[in-house]
Design a protein around this motif. Structure first.
Motif, mmCIF file in Angstrom:
data_model
loop_
_atom_site.group_PDB
_atom_site.id
_atom_site.type_symbol
_atom_site.label_atom_id
_atom_site.label_comp_id
_atom_site.label_asym_id
_atom_site.label_seq_id
_atom_site.Cartn_x
_atom_site.Cartn_y
_atom_site.Cartn_z
ATOM 1 N N ASN A 255 0.556 -37.158 -57.180
ATOM 2 C CA ASN A 255 1.141 -38.234 -56.380
ATOM 3 C C ASN A 255 1.694 -37.703 -55.065
ATOM 4 O OD1 ASN A 255 0.653 -40.390 -58.116
ATOM 5 N ND2 ASN A 255 2.437 -39.865 -59.374
ATOM 6 N N TYR A 256 2.376 -36.555 -55.153
ATOM 7 C CA TYR A 256 2.989 -35.999 -53.947
ATOM 8 C C TYR A 256 1.931 -35.498 -52.974
ATOM 9 C CZ TYR A 256 7.477 -36.422 -56.217
ATOM 10 O OH TYR A 256 8.588 -36.930 -56.814
ATOM 11 N N VAL A 257 0.893 -34.892 -53.507
ATOM 12 C CA VAL A 257 -0.177 -34.403 -52.637
ATOM 13 C C VAL A 257 -0.806 -35.584 -51.898
ATOM 14 C CG1 VAL A 257 -2.454 -33.318 -52.592
ATOM 15 C CG2 VAL A 257 -0.648 -32.391 -54.073
ATOM 16 N N ALA A 258 -1.098 -36.647 -52.660
ATOM 17 C CA ALA A 258 -1.704 -37.829 -52.040
ATOM 18 C C ALA A 258 -0.731 -38.452 -51.043
ATOM 19 C CB ALA A 258 -2.081 -38.842 -53.108
ATOM 20 N N LEU A 259 0.547 -38.483 -51.405
ATOM 21 C CA LEU A 259 1.542 -39.141 -50.560
ATOM 22 C C LEU A 259 1.668 -38.455 -49.206
ATOM 23 C CD1 LEU A 259 3.724 -41.249 -50.200
ATOM 24 C CD2 LEU A 259 5.325 -39.762 -51.386
ATOM 25 N N PHE A 260 1.716 -37.123 -49.221
ATOM 26 C CA PHE A 260 1.920 -36.433 -47.947
ATOM 27 C C PHE A 260 0.676 -36.482 -47.065
ATOM 28 C CE2 PHE A 260 5.505 -34.535 -50.315
ATOM 29 C CZ PHE A 260 6.498 -34.999 -49.473
ATOM 30 N N GLN A 261 -0.448 -36.904 -47.658
ATOM 31 C CA GLN A 261 -1.653 -37.079 -46.832
ATOM 32 C C GLN A 261 -1.846 -38.533 -46.431
ATOM 33 O OE1 GLN A 261 -4.594 -35.485 -49.409
ATOM 34 N NE2 GLN A 261 -4.148 -33.366 -48.886
ATOM 35 N N ASP A 262 -0.938 -39.389 -46.894
ATOM 36 C CA ASP A 262 -1.080 -40.830 -46.667
ATOM 37 C C ASP A 262 -0.474 -41.201 -45.311
ATOM 38 O OD1 ASP A 262 -1.112 -43.554 -46.730
ATOM 39 O OD2 ASP A 262 -0.486 -43.700 -48.830
ATOM 40 N N PRO A 263 -1.309 -41.654 -44.359
ATOM 41 C CA PRO A 263 -0.748 -41.996 -43.042
ATOM 42 C C PRO A 263 0.317 -43.082 -43.127
ATOM 43 C CG PRO A 263 -3.059 -42.710 -43.239
ATOM 44 C CD PRO A 263 -2.763 -41.857 -44.427
ATOM 45 N N GLU A 264 0.268 -43.898 -44.184
ATOM 46 C CA GLU A 264 1.240 -44.981 -44.290
ATOM 47 C C GLU A 264 2.644 -44.456 -44.533
ATOM 48 O OE1 GLU A 264 -0.666 -47.758 -47.101
ATOM 49 O OE2 GLU A 264 -1.008 -48.920 -45.279
ATOM 50 N N LEU A 265 2.756 -43.256 -45.130
ATOM 51 C CA LEU A 265 4.079 -42.664 -45.310
ATOM 52 C C LEU A 265 4.720 -42.417 -43.952
ATOM 53 C CD1 LEU A 265 6.305 -41.277 -47.061
ATOM 54 C CD2 LEU A 265 5.058 -39.152 -46.719
ATOM 55 N N TYR A 266 3.927 -41.838 -43.030
ATOM 56 C CA TYR A 266 4.480 -41.479 -41.721
ATOM 57 C C TYR A 266 4.715 -42.730 -40.878
ATOM 58 C CZ TYR A 266 3.142 -37.115 -43.686
ATOM 59 O OH TYR A 266 3.033 -36.067 -44.562
ATOM 60 N N LEU A 267 3.818 -43.705 -41.048
ATOM 61 C CA LEU A 267 4.003 -44.975 -40.359
ATOM 62 C C LEU A 267 5.310 -45.634 -40.794
ATOM 63 C CD1 LEU A 267 2.497 -47.342 -38.698
ATOM 64 C CD2 LEU A 267 2.093 -48.275 -40.964
ATOM 65 N N SER A 268 5.524 -45.711 -42.101
ATOM 66 C CA SER A 268 6.729 -46.385 -42.580
ATOM 67 C C SER A 268 7.973 -45.558 -42.271
ATOM 68 C CB SER A 268 6.628 -46.700 -44.070
ATOM 69 O OG SER A 268 6.355 -45.544 -44.801
ATOM 70 N N LEU A 269 7.824 -44.241 -42.274
ATOM 71 C CA LEU A 269 8.952 -43.391 -41.896
ATOM 72 C C LEU A 269 9.316 -43.630 -40.437
ATOM 73 C CD1 LEU A 269 10.964 -41.145 -42.537
ATOM 74 C CD2 LEU A 269 9.206 -39.482 -41.940
ATOM 75 N N GLY A 270 8.307 -43.709 -39.573
ATOM 76 C CA GLY A 270 8.540 -43.972 -38.153
ATOM 77 C C GLY A 270 9.244 -45.301 -37.955
#
Lengths: 436, 318
Positions: free
Chosen positions: B79-94
């Motif tokens: 899950n973590y590997v997939a999450l850190f490659q997920d552009p949506e994580l960075y989008l939502s973080l931004g």
């Protein structure tokens, strides 16, 4: 955290408070595990003196009076079955149901809809109705076939519809008259509809009135046109968006917006189509039969009539309806099934229809719905059953519904060609469907 | 909320809780050591059951693949590997960071407003205080409904007002970027009340003699504000800052209610918690959602720790 010897009280409070607030971020994500055993459907109509206490989960407060009438009639047969109705607003209903299912605390009987039936049935959360059907207590032939199919997963039936809805065009006749436009007597084509919409928009531009409106709700808009163009949304576990037929169905709305016949998608996000209509700024609104209750007591009601949807390659409308389903983990299964059977029966559905809130699903109980607004020709919604197509769903519809919301606006706004967007959507949707 | 110092009920000592007084020297006699724990036991039990245990469970789930109704299989760090490659994580973080920064602008505003309300001789101060506090206690959904109408592109009062001065306002809630900012402005507005109450309490604890002395020395109001009010208020400001950052990182309800679930820009404007919600309750990927929740948890923890470290440079203690 900080090894300071002297901390001011406020800073200490900050520390304690942050620890507490911080942890609450995670508290939302708990849950149980283990799936209930889906043993074969057992069914026997209970004795009249069965004593039990069951819960009935629903989401529509407007229908509670009719439900209470249903339960009163039910208690004349089974006086010792105590039914508690739990109303949860639709927005939270599914989130709550999911947690209840995980912890095996589902209501004994509850409302189910098309987009969710696959998820619950395939995970063994629901009790099939096969027993009641075999015993002859429920006869599927009494209900619209499309909806019986909707609640049949892998050949097993889990419920029959308690009501149904189809899509028609709600028309503000006062605006149409003001624009000096003629409406068709019976039936119209896509082109005729588009032309009428543009004419009204142009004639009443000064008042900010639009002829028609699209929107992001597939059930009332683009699913219908996709079916009318001969396409599908989801078929046999695959997306239908890659086909030219489906794209023609989408193009209908892109054209309507481009020609000025409809407000833009942005405008429709800020103010939804039904709001445009109820504020008297929209002449023709593609809406479900459920919209009738929104017109009760409104000034608009006198000037409203209903027309059938235009036909493309063929005539089609989306049909959907809610079903009562029994939880597989219910400890009072017999009582819950007794209520399920009762609510599916003619008497209960007639009571539902008389309330005017919904169209009951039982064949022959619908006349009171059309009588509730005699001037508006609500018969259109009943006639539409004949050419209706079930709401497109899959095991986890919500996931690709989110993709539609994300991608289709680019097609409707003309930002990208419809075919490109639809191809992208089909690809992503297929990936989501493959995971189901 | 409790503080850690629960003094043992030593009969000989009375009321040594004066500010700045020396901490009572605890002679931990064996028969007394259990008492403090008994007093906090109900609270600790509640936190343990409703907060700590779920955190442990969530951490556990984040290493599993969990379907809509439970039934987990161990998945390691997938899950973590997939999450850190997920552009949506960075989008939502931004988006979350943008939201947080805008809401933080409310703190200087709250400091200003709280000091104005604290001016000696201000009439109807209580009325103002209630007015500013109301948005904080109003239901977020109700607040969102009202602001949705205000932001409406065609008929909203905001764009009508802008039109008067010749500006054509955008479709606030359906334009990417503008949507996040619009939600943040509402977040700022509804947090003002709480910040002001905390800051007002801080202001009351500033000894009036300081102002009198400053006045005698001929300091202006502005000078007094800068040299006395702000420095002595820093502990309160720090508290407000911590709370605001944590709350901002958890924004969900305002965003969800103002933008609406069928808003085309929602996928581009989502916050971290919305991302969590969508994965967990829409896509039914509970294990992935748990990983997102852990990331949010650690991020907030990290930011809070960082603030506690930095506070020594600017928070005035006594």
């Amino acid at each position: 955290m900080t090894p300071t010897r002297r901390t001011s009280p406020l800073r200490r409070t900050a520390l304690a408070a942050s620890a507490v607030v911080l942890t609450s971020a995670l508290a939302a994500c708990g849950g149980g595990s283990g799936s209930p055993d889906a043993d074969a459907a057992e069914y026997a109509a209970p004795d009249a003196d069965l004593a039990a206490s069951i819960t009935y989960g629903v989401w529509d407060q407007n229908q509670v009076p009719a439900i209470e009438e249903n339960i009163a009639a039910f208690n004349e047969v089974y006086p010792d079955i105590d039914v508690t109705v739990n109303v949860t607003p639709f927005a939270e209903y599914w989130t709550k149901l999911q947690t209840q299912a995980s912890s095996e605390t589902l209501p004994d009987l509850f409302w189910m809809n098309g987009p969710n039936i696959g998820l619950y049935a395939s995970n063994g959360m629901l009790e099939p109705i096969t027993g009641a059907v075999e015993a002859g207590d429920i006869d599927p032939a009494n209900y619209p076939q499309a909806l019986v199919d909707l609640y049949t997963i892998d050949g097993v039936s889990y419920g029959v519809p308690k009501d149904f809805d189809t899509i028609g065009i709600w028309v503000n006749t006062a605006l149409v008259e003001q624009a000096g436009v003629e409406l068709p007597e019976d039936g119209w084509t896509w082109d005729e509809f588009q032309e009428t919409a543009v004419e009204i928009s142009e004639a009443l531009a000064d008042d900010g009135v639009y002829g028609a409106a699209g929107g992001m709700d597939g059930q009332t808009t683009y699913y219908n046109t996709i079916f009318q163009a001969g396409g599908t949304v989801v078929d046999d576990g695959a997306s239908g968006y890659a086909t030219p037929e489906a794209q023609a169905g989408l193009q209908f709305w892109t054209d309507l917006i481009a020609s000025g016949g409809s407000p833009s998608i942005q405008q429709l996000t800020d103010t939804t189509a039904d709001q445009w209509f109820t504020s008297g700024k929209l002449a023709m609104y593609w809406g479900g039969s459920w919209f009738r209750s929104a017109l009760t007591d409104s000034d608009l009601a006198e000037d409203v009539t209903v027309l059938p949807l235009p036909s493309g390659e063929e005539q089609a409308t989306v049909i959907h309806g809610v079903a009562n389903v029994v939880s597989a983990t219910s400890t009072e299964k017999q009582a819950a099934q007794a209520l399920q059977v009762f609510l599916a029966g003619q008497e209960a559905q007639q009571q539902q229809g008389d309330s005017g809130a919904v169209i009951p699903a039982f064949e022959g109980t619908q006349s009171s719905f059309t009588a509730s607004m005699p001037d508006a020709d609500l018969q259109v919604f009943l006639d539409a059953v004949e050419y209706s197509r079930p709401l497109p769903v899959s095991l986890n519809s919500a996931e690709w519904n989110a993709l539609e919301t994300e991608l289709l606006p680019q097609a409707f706004s003309g930002e990208r060609p419809v075919a490109d967007v639809a191809t992208d959507l089909a690809e992503q949707m297929d990936a989501a469907l493959a995971e189901e | 909320m409790t503080t850690s110092q629960t003094a043992p009920p030593a009969p000989a000592r009375t009321g040594s809780a004066g500010r700045g007084g020396p901490a009572p020297s605890r002679g931990p006699r064996p028969e007394h050591t259990l008492w403090p724990w008994l007093f906090v036991a109900p609270l600790v039990a509640g936190i343990a059951v409703f907060y700590l245990w779920p955190i442990v469970q969530t951490a556990g789930y984040s290493f599993t693949e969990t379907g809509p109704f439970g039934g987990s299989t161990f998945a390691g760090v997938d899950n973590y590997v997939a999450l850190f490659q997920d552009p949506e994580l960075y989008l939502s973080l931004g988006n979350t960071l943008l939201y947080t920064v805008i809401v933080l602008l409310g703190i200087p505003i709250a400091v200003g407003l709280a000091s104005l309300l604290n001016l000696p001789g201000l009439r109807f101060a209580a009325v103002y205080r209630v007015l500013f506090f109301l948005p904080y206690v109003a239901m977020p959904t109700a607040v969102a409904m009202v602001w949705r109408v205000i932001f409406n592109g065609d008929f909203g009062i905001l764009n009508r007002a802008l039109a008067v001065v010749g500006i054509e306002g955008p479709y606030w809630i359906s334009t990417p970027g503008a949507a996040t900012a619009a939600v943040a402005v509402v977040g700022l507005w509804s947090s003002l009340g709480f910040s002001m109450i905390v800051l007002a309490a801080g202001l009351k604890s500033i000894p009036p003699e300081l102002y009198e002395a400053a006045e005698l020395d001929g300091a202006t109001r502005w000078r007094q504000f800068r040299a006395i009010t702000v420095p002595l208020l820093t502990p309160s400001i720090f508290f407000v800052l911590i709370i605001t950052v944590i709350a901002s990182f958890q924004v969900f309800d305002l965003l969800y209610a103002i933008l609406g679930s069928s808003n085309p820009v929602l996928p581009r404007s989502m916050s971290l918690v919305y991302f969590f919600y969508r994965e967990g309750f829409v896509a039914n990927d509970k294990g992935y959602a748990a990983a997102i929740a852990m990331v949010i948890f650690l991020l907030i923890g990290l930011l809070t720790a960082l603030q506690f470290r930095l506070q020594r440079r600017w928070v005035h203690s006594d």
